[in-house]
Motif scaffolding. Sequence first.
Motif, PDB file in Angstrom:
ATOM      1  N   PRO A  69      45.445  51.078  43.438  1.00 21.14           N
ATOM      2  CA  PRO A  69      44.048  50.639  43.365  1.00 21.14           C
ATOM      3  C   PRO A  69      43.148  51.290  44.420  1.00 21.14           C
ATOM      4  O   PRO A  69      41.992  51.595  44.137  1.00 21.14           O
ATOM      5  CB  PRO A  69      44.133  49.120  43.582  1.00 21.14           C
ATOM      6  CG  PRO A  69      45.506  48.754  43.167  1.00 21.14           C
ATOM      7  CD  PRO A  69      46.370  49.948  43.493  1.00 21.14           C
TER       8      PRO A  69
ATOM      9  N   TRP B 100      39.806  53.097  43.521  1.00 25.32           N
ATOM     10  CA  TRP B 100      38.576  52.562  44.096  1.00 25.32           C
ATOM     11  C   TRP B 100      37.692  53.692  44.625  1.00 25.32           C
ATOM     12  O   TRP B 100      36.489  53.734  44.378  1.00 25.32           O
ATOM     13  CB  TRP B 100      38.899  51.555  45.202  1.00 25.32           C
ATOM     14  CG  TRP B 100      37.677  50.975  45.856  1.00 25.32           C
ATOM     15  CD1 TRP B 100      37.190  51.268  47.097  1.00 25.32           C
ATOM     16  CD2 TRP B 100      36.785  50.010  45.300  1.00 25.32           C
ATOM     17  NE1 TRP B 100      36.052  50.543  47.350  1.00 25.32           N
ATOM     18  CE2 TRP B 100      35.785  49.762  46.257  1.00 25.32           C
ATOM     19  CE3 TRP B 100      36.737  49.347  44.077  1.00 25.32           C
ATOM     20  CZ2 TRP B 100      34.743  48.866  46.038  1.00 25.32           C
ATOM     21  CZ3 TRP B 100      35.695  48.441  43.858  1.00 25.32           C
ATOM     22  CH2 TRP B 100      34.713  48.215  44.824  1.00 25.32           C
TER      23      TRP B 100
ATOM     24  N   GLU C 191      33.540  43.789  45.106  1.00 21.33           N
ATOM     25  CA  GLU C 191      34.704  43.201  45.758  1.00 21.33           C
ATOM     26  C   GLU C 191      35.574  44.396  46.114  1.00 21.33           C
ATOM     27  O   GLU C 191      36.268  44.936  45.238  1.00 21.33           O
ATOM     28  CB  GLU C 191      35.464  42.266  44.824  1.00 21.33           C
ATOM     29  CG  GLU C 191      34.759  40.977  44.484  1.00 21.33           C
ATOM     30  CD  GLU C 191      35.594  40.112  43.558  1.00 21.33           C
ATOM     31  OE1 GLU C 191      36.826  39.996  43.770  1.00 21.33           O
ATOM     32  OE2 GLU C 191      35.014  39.576  42.605  1.00 21.33           O
TER      33      GLU C 191
ATOM     34  N   ARG D 190      38.547  45.945  44.190  1.00 23.07           N
ATOM     35  CA  ARG D 190      38.765  45.165  42.971  1.00 23.07           C
ATOM     36  C   ARG D 190      37.651  45.274  41.929  1.00 23.07           C
ATOM     37  O   ARG D 190      37.930  45.432  40.756  1.00 23.07           O
ATOM     38  CB  ARG D 190      38.954  43.694  43.315  1.00 23.07           C
ATOM     39  CG  ARG D 190      40.216  43.422  44.105  1.00 23.07           C
ATOM     40  CD  ARG D 190      40.485  41.951  44.321  1.00 23.07           C
ATOM     41  NE  ARG D 190      40.076  41.049  43.260  1.00 23.07           N
ATOM     42  CZ  ARG D 190      40.799  40.756  42.185  1.00 23.07           C
ATOM     43  NH1 ARG D 190      41.958  41.322  42.002  1.00 23.07           N
ATOM     44  NH2 ARG D 190      40.356  39.900  41.289  1.00 23.07           N
ATOM     45  N   VAL D 191      36.388  45.158  42.347  1.00 27.24           N
ATOM     46  CA  VAL D 191      35.286  45.111  41.377  1.00 27.24           C
ATOM     47  C   VAL D 191      34.092  45.903  41.888  1.00 27.24           C
ATOM     48  O   VAL D 191      33.667  45.743  43.032  1.00 27.24           O
ATOM     49  CB  VAL D 191      34.826  43.657  41.099  1.00 27.24           C
ATOM     50  CG1 VAL D 191      33.629  43.649  40.147  1.00 27.24           C
ATOM     51  CG2 VAL D 191      35.955  42.820  40.537  1.00 27.24           C
TER      52      VAL D 191
ATOM     53  N   GLY E 157      36.678  46.898  36.906  1.00 27.15           N
ATOM     54  CA  GLY E 157      37.592  46.019  37.624  1.00 27.15           C
ATOM     55  C   GLY E 157      38.946  46.671  37.770  1.00 27.15           C
ATOM     56  O   GLY E 157      39.423  47.356  36.866  1.00 27.15           O
TER      57      GLY E 157
ATOM     58  N   GLU F  94      43.071  46.023  38.965  1.00 26.83           N
ATOM     59  CA  GLU F  94      44.116  45.040  39.203  1.00 26.83           C
ATOM     60  C   GLU F  94      45.427  45.791  39.402  1.00 26.83           C
ATOM     61  O   GLU F  94      45.830  46.583  38.538  1.00 26.83           O
ATOM     62  CB  GLU F  94      44.221  44.112  37.992  1.00 26.83           C
ATOM     63  CG  GLU F  94      45.213  43.005  38.143  1.00 26.83           C
ATOM     64  CD  GLU F  94      45.232  42.119  36.904  1.00 26.83           C
ATOM     65  OE1 GLU F  94      46.316  41.567  36.641  1.00 26.83           O
ATOM     66  OE2 GLU F  94      44.214  41.995  36.201  1.00 26.83           O
TER      67      GLU F  94
ATOM     68  N   CYS G  66      47.733  50.697  38.718  1.00 29.00           N
ATOM     69  CA  CYS G  66      46.776  49.622  38.498  1.00 29.00           C
ATOM     70  C   CYS G  66      46.223  49.676  37.080  1.00 29.00           C
ATOM     71  O   CYS G  66      46.432  50.647  36.350  1.00 29.00           O
ATOM     72  CB  CYS G  66      45.631  49.685  39.507  1.00 29.00           C
ATOM     73  SG  CYS G  66      44.534  51.097  39.360  1.00 29.00           S
TER      74      CYS G  66
END
Length: 143
Positions: A26, A30, A76, A79-80, A98, A100, A107
């Motif tokens: 992730p 990201w 986030e 995450r988001v 998103g 996860e 992810c």
Amino acid sequence: MSEPGLRSLGDDRWTLTLVRALDHPPEKVWRAITEPRHLARWYPMAAEHLDLRVGGAITFRDEEGTELPAEVTEVEPGRVFAFREFDVETGEHHLRLGLEADGEGGCRLTLTHTFIGGDWAERTETGWLMCLDELERALAEGE
């Protein structure tokens, strides 16, 4: 979470949800979805400016020099990442990405795009599938 696919919300509003399993952690994904130099590798427009906080401004620009303003609506870290674009021709678009962790070092990315315009809804889905393919290529190539 919404079911994957394209669905009508009524009043010519649509939502598209795509889910992609990625063989990358992730943290790496990201960076690919929030850092302008990485985002430009797969997103339809280059992010010339991205203030990564709720209410922060984003300035996208295409190859012809057309500017598209956006505003961050949700963050986030790891995450988001969500934002709202303001397109003069196609109206307001809401995008949410998103992440996860899958427990195996990779992810799952869920992209949700809400927009107006059923006349181009299927093209939107095709376009995002191509963009996600580019994201996978960019991640595989690394830094």
